[in-house]
Design a protein around this motif. Structure first.
Motif, mmCIF file in Angstrom:
data_model
loop_
_atom_site.group_PDB
_atom_site.id
_atom_site.type_symbol
_atom_site.label_atom_id
_atom_site.label_comp_id
_atom_site.label_asym_id
_atom_site.label_seq_id
_atom_site.Cartn_x
_atom_site.Cartn_y
_atom_site.Cartn_z
ATOM 1 N N TYR A 70 -2.376 -7.788 -12.395
ATOM 2 C CA TYR A 70 -3.435 -6.798 -12.164
ATOM 3 C C TYR A 70 -3.789 -6.694 -10.687
ATOM 4 N N LEU A 71 -3.961 -7.818 -10.013
ATOM 5 C CA LEU A 71 -4.368 -7.793 -8.612
ATOM 6 C C LEU A 71 -3.282 -7.177 -7.730
ATOM 7 N N ALA A 72 -2.015 -7.448 -8.042
ATOM 8 C CA ALA A 72 -0.929 -6.854 -7.264
ATOM 9 C C ALA A 72 -0.892 -5.339 -7.457
ATOM 10 N N GLN A 73 -1.096 -4.891 -8.678
ATOM 11 C CA GLN A 73 -1.107 -3.456 -8.946
ATOM 12 C C GLN A 73 -2.291 -2.783 -8.273
ATOM 13 N N ALA A 74 -3.455 -3.429 -8.361
ATOM 14 C CA ALA A 74 -4.651 -2.870 -7.729
ATOM 15 C C ALA A 74 -4.464 -2.783 -6.216
ATOM 16 N N GLY A 132 -14.578 -1.786 5.909
ATOM 17 C CA GLY A 132 -15.481 -2.910 5.667
ATOM 18 C C GLY A 132 -15.502 -3.421 4.251
ATOM 19 N N THR A 133 -14.779 -2.783 3.336
ATOM 20 C CA THR A 133 -14.773 -3.207 1.936
ATOM 21 C C THR A 133 -13.875 -4.417 1.754
ATOM 22 N N VAL A 134 -14.364 -5.387 0.985
ATOM 23 C CA VAL A 134 -13.615 -6.609 0.702
ATOM 24 C C VAL A 134 -13.174 -6.599 -0.759
ATOM 25 N N TYR A 135 -11.923 -6.934 -0.970
ATOM 26 C CA TYR A 135 -11.365 -6.953 -2.321
ATOM 27 C C TYR A 135 -10.759 -8.323 -2.620
ATOM 28 N N LEU A 136 -10.838 -8.734 -3.884
ATOM 29 C CA LEU A 136 -10.063 -9.884 -4.326
ATOM 30 C C LEU A 136 -8.609 -9.444 -4.407
ATOM 31 N N ALA A 137 -7.756 -10.051 -3.590
ATOM 32 C CA ALA A 137 -6.378 -9.582 -3.460
ATOM 33 C C ALA A 137 -5.373 -10.460 -4.183
ATOM 34 N N GLU A 169 -1.600 -2.448 -4.591
ATOM 35 C CA GLU A 169 -0.647 -1.378 -4.306
ATOM 36 C C GLU A 169 -1.337 -0.016 -4.352
ATOM 37 N N GLU A 170 -2.161 0.208 -5.370
ATOM 38 C CA GLU A 170 -2.877 1.483 -5.486
ATOM 39 C C GLU A 170 -3.879 1.644 -4.354
ATOM 40 N N ARG A 171 -4.540 0.539 -4.003
ATOM 41 C CA ARG A 171 -5.547 0.584 -2.936
ATOM 42 C C ARG A 171 -4.903 0.917 -1.598
ATOM 43 N N GLU A 172 -3.766 0.313 -1.314
ATOM 44 C CA GLU A 172 -3.123 0.548 -0.025
ATOM 45 C C GLU A 172 -2.529 1.949 0.053
ATOM 46 N N GLU A 173 -2.097 2.469 -1.074
ATOM 47 C CA GLU A 173 -1.648 3.867 -1.088
ATOM 48 C C GLU A 173 -2.818 4.793 -0.782
ATOM 49 N N TYR A 174 -3.980 4.472 -1.351
ATOM 50 C CA TYR A 174 -5.180 5.275 -1.082
ATOM 51 C C TYR A 174 -5.544 5.223 0.400
ATOM 52 N N TYR A 175 -5.558 4.032 0.995
ATOM 53 C CA TYR A 175 -5.924 3.914 2.406
ATOM 54 C C TYR A 175 -4.880 4.559 3.303
ATOM 55 N N TYR A 176 -3.627 4.474 2.927
ATOM 56 C CA TYR A 176 -2.587 5.125 3.720
ATOM 57 C C TYR A 176 -2.786 6.645 3.727
ATOM 58 N N ASN A 177 -3.015 7.182 2.527
ATOM 59 C CA ASN A 177 -3.228 8.633 2.438
ATOM 60 C C ASN A 177 -4.482 9.063 3.185
#
Length: 216
Positions: free
Chosen positions: A198-202, A125-130, A204-212
């Motif tokens: 910055y947004l692209a890096q964030a 349910g979290t929304v991020y500026l992507a 990438e890190e966010r999706e790695e977190y959700y994948y894990n």
């Protein structure tokens, strides 16, 4: 801005009410700055930082009639929060042109941007500026059938041949449009690149977190 404390307190209350009503992301459009100045003034910078500190995701400014820089702001109260700020979108349809008004000394008043933002919502349910992006625009004044017509050209140079057909544009006009593009990108380019990086890096890190999280 004669009463900034009231403005900030009203904004904070509005943001809280919006969140209570279910708002998941926030953008603020603000009327500020000095007309025809290509850089934001100190008060704009101060206000933008406070808006960032209040948690707004994106700030879009207007009023100066010229494009002003884009910046990536970091909250002073929440190091994890950043705000993308476009200080001024410039002009859309306008007759404020070089040679028309004594206050105008350059063609920057013929320039503007189409600004877009992307938000993404994840399974928790979290929304991020992507992402953020913009297309520079230029106001083309021409005279079809003897009458003045103002056309906003999105400066995507893959469409030059289409412009020529639609607006009877010659190579000299294309050159003028390219100059407009260069003016705008000289102002916003660095901030746009910093924000996108910055947004692209964030992301990438966010999706790695959700994948894990999903697989472990």
């Amino acid at each position: 801005y004669n009463d900034l404390p009231t403005f900030y307190s009203d904004l904070e209350a509005n943001l809280a009410a919006m969140e209570e009503d279910g708002a998941e992301a926030t953008m603020l459009y603000i009327h500020w700055g000095n007309e025809y100045h290509l850089q934001q003034n100190a008060q704009q910078t101060q206000i933008a930082q406070k808006i960032c500190d209040l948690g707004v995701d994106v700030i879009v400014g207007g009023h100066p009639h010229v494009v002003q820089p884009m910046d990536l702001l970091e909250s002073t109260v929440d190091p994890d929060h950043k705000t993308v700020c476009l200080y001024s979108m410039g002009n859309a349809v306008s007759n404020q042109r070089l040679g028309n008004l004594s206050a105008i000394q350059t063609a920057h008043t013929e320039d503007g941007v189409l600004f877009s933002v992307t938000f993404e919502k994840y399974s928790d349910g979290t929304v991020y500026l992507a992402g953020v992006d913009l297309i520079p625009t230029w106001v083309n004044l021409h005279y079809p059938n003897g009458g003045a017509e103002y056309a906003i050209l999105p400066l995507d140079f893959d469409r030059v041949e289409e412009w020529k057909e639609m607006f009877n544009i010659n190579e000299a006009t294309v050159s003028t449009a390219r100059n407009s593009y260069s003016r705008t990108m000289a102002i916003v380019g660095a901030g746009l690149e910093a924000s996108q990086t910055y947004l692209a890096q964030a992301k990438e890190e966010r999706e790695e977190y959700y994948y894990n999280l999903a697989w472990h």
